[in-house]
Design a protein around this motif. Structure first.
Motif, short mmCIF file in Angstrom:
data_model
loop_
_atom_site.label_atom_id
_atom_site.label_comp_id
_atom_site.label_asym_id
_atom_site.label_seq_id
_atom_site.Cartn_x
_atom_site.Cartn_y
_atom_site.Cartn_z
N ARG A 31 0.83 -1.21 0.00
CA ARG A 31 0.00 0.00 0.00
C ARG A 31 0.86 1.26 0.00
N GLN A 32 2.12 1.17 0.44
CA GLN A 32 2.97 2.34 0.53
C GLN A 32 3.89 2.53 -0.67
N GLN A 33 3.88 1.62 -1.61
CA GLN A 33 4.77 1.73 -2.76
C GLN A 33 4.48 2.96 -3.61
N SER A 34 3.25 3.42 -3.65
CA SER A 34 2.94 4.59 -4.47
C SER A 34 3.53 5.86 -3.87
N LEU A 35 3.94 5.83 -2.62
CA LEU A 35 4.54 7.01 -1.97
C LEU A 35 5.95 7.29 -2.50
N PHE A 36 6.58 6.28 -3.06
CA PHE A 36 7.95 6.46 -3.53
C PHE A 36 7.94 6.54 -5.02
#
Length: 76
Positions: free
Chosen positions: A71-76
């Protein structure tokens, strides 16, 4: 952190690690350890006074980094 975990983590970070026991036992069963970390041409030494575990303790598996949350991959 166990010796195996320390050496494994140092290898993953491209460091050389050496953990040695200094001769002699201090008061109350304290033992002196010397940790040497080598990075490129530099070397760092640390000393620690440690109370050792009882004999026959199980070895621990090397620690691994936490699993990545997709879920946090789009933050990078």
């Amino acid at each position: 952190m166990s010796r195996a975990q320390l050496v494994d983590r140092a290898r993953r970070l491209d460091m050389g690690a050496s953990l040695r026991v200094q001769p002699g036992i201090g008061p109350d069963g304290l033992t002196q350890f010397r940790l040497t970390l080598s990075i490129a041409d530099e070397s760092f030494e640390l000393s620690a006074h440690v109370r050792r575990r009882r004999k026959g303790a199980r070895r621990q598996k090397p620690s691994l980094p936490p699993a990545r949350d997709i879920r946090q991959q789009s933050l990078f």
